[in-house]
Design an enzyme around this catalytic site. Structure first.
Site, PDB file in Angstrom:
ATOM      1  CD  GLU A  54      -2.318  -6.627   5.486  1.00  0.00           C
ATOM      2  OE1 GLU A  54      -3.541  -5.751   5.783  1.00  0.00           O
ATOM      3  OE2 GLU A  54      -1.830  -6.904   4.473  1.00  0.00           O
ATOM      4  CG  HIS A  60      -4.266  -4.079   3.233  1.00  0.00           C
ATOM      5  ND1 HIS A  60      -3.246  -3.643   4.136  1.00  0.00           N
ATOM      6  CD2 HIS A  60      -4.494  -2.772   2.749  1.00  0.00           C
ATOM      7  CE1 HIS A  60      -3.004  -2.267   4.304  1.00  0.00           C
ATOM      8  NE2 HIS A  60      -4.053  -1.840   3.628  1.00  0.00           N
ATOM      9  CB  CYS A  72      -0.990   0.126   1.062  1.00  0.00           C
ATOM     10  SG  CYS A  72      -2.360  -1.267   0.641  1.00  0.00           S
TER      11      CYS A  72
END
Length: 370
Positions: A346, A344, A258
């Protein structure tokens, strides 16, 4: 428990548009920030505590917020990072057995002002048409002139450096000390689940402040480097960009997520720009240009990397693209083990489509050691 005598409240946008609602709980308050929206059906606690949202007033598009309470393990930082909250229906009661408290208690503990009973569908539609902009939410419904005057003083997100507000003040460690790999991570707003994903792949991470020098980060003799997500405009991050340039000279593997993706682009001479209303949600479609496969991803960003400049850069290759608008969603350096994505991996909001990126990072580390 529902509050019968809740205060009237409003959303005042910087262009003068007003939406009305009511304060959540029995609070009076006022909060300023850039208004944005997230389309996720779940994950509100993770959103509220994500450092990338620092300074923003969040509009939840899901009609019901708070119905599953909060859990102390489901946070991405040590406190709420959003500036304020706007919802349609606020649930004062919750039904999840493993919740630790209600969302109202969680907001009160973090001193966050929120309003509900807003026509969020109309508000989100307005933002989509007119773009993200500064706003104020307040119970001072009879003081619109004063609110407008204060709102004019709020700086635009364009050009705003917010990383210093959320980055760690001093370096710290995460994971098991005897892990196989050592990672130096530059914290420009890092989420806890990123650290968990690195650690569970047998990594011991040293997390450095946003203004750490390359000497500090290399002294630990890491096997690879990581640049995190974070809030605000990437272009003012001159120190982080310079450190990234120096990391590239080490020829060690580097992974950025990001804001880290944008910083990597800037370190390669590619500019960024403020998007009309950004990408914030958990079902954004991405095409992996390396494999031809699609990915459903979690995203949260209001800035993007310039596509034309990326395509013209001899050292970079676009690896992922956003299928809705064609924005750059991933890049890699052609002659180094360096890559980044504008989403993202994760977060794993249901699909785990993007988790392979962490594996790819450690495969690059192992390859560099052979």
């Amino acid at each position: 428990m529902k509050y019968q005598k809740r205060k009237k409240a409003l959303v005042l946008l910087e262009d003068g548009t007003i939406f009305y609602g009511k304060a959540v709980g029995d609070k009076e308050g006022t909060a300023f920030g850039e208004v944005c929206f997230n389309t996720g059906m779940t994950g509100y606690q993770e959103i509220f505590t994500d450092p990338s949202y620092y300074g923003q007033i969040m509009v939840a598009t899901n009609a019901h917020i708070g119905n599953y309470g909060t859990n102390d393990d489901e946070v991405e930082s040590d406190s709420i990072k959003i500036a304020g909250l706007i919802v349609k229906n606020f649930s004062y009661e919750y039904s999840r057995p493993d919740a630790d408290k209600s969302l109202l208690d969680f907001l009160n503990d973090n001193q966050l002002f929120a309003i509900s009973d807003v026509d969020t569908r109309a508000l989100v539609s307005y933002i989509r048409d007119n773009g993200a902009m500064n706003a104020v939410i307040s119970t001072c419904v009879d003081e619109i002139g004063a609110l407008k005057a204060e709102l004019k003083k709020v700086p635009s997100m364009k050009g705003l450096e917010l990383v210093s507000k959320v980055s760690t003040k001093k370096a710290y460690y995460f994971g098991e000390e005897d892990a196989k790999f050592k990672i130096s991570a530059l914290d420009i707003g890092i989420k806890k689940n990123i650290l968990r994903n690195l650690a569970k792949r047998d990594a011991y991470i040293k997390v450095f402040p946003y203004d750490a020098s390359i000497e500090e980060m290399t002294a630990w003799e890491p096997d690879g480097y990581f640049i995190s997500n974070g809030p605000g405009d990437p272009e003012p991050l001159t120190k982080s960009i310079e450190t990234t340039k120096q990391i590239l000279k080490t020829n060690k593997p580097l992974f950025g997520i990001c804001l880290g993706h944008q910083v990597l682009a800037l370190a390669n001479g590619v500019s960024t720009y403020k998007m009309h209303h950004g990408h914030r949600g958990i079902n954004h479609p991405i095409l992996n240009l390396m494999t031809g496969k699609g990915e459903i991803t979690s995203q949260n960003h209001g800035f993007s990397v310039n596509r034309e400049e990326t395509e013209a850069n001899p050292n970079l290759e676009i690896t992922h693209t956003h299928l809705n608008d064609g924005t750059v969603a991933g890049i890699k350096m052609k002659y180094k083990n360096v890559f980044s994505v504008q989403y993202h991996p994760e977060a794993s909001p249901g699909p785990h489509d993007a988790e392979y990126l962490f594996d790819q990072f450690f495969e690059a580390i192992q390859a560099s050691q052979n």
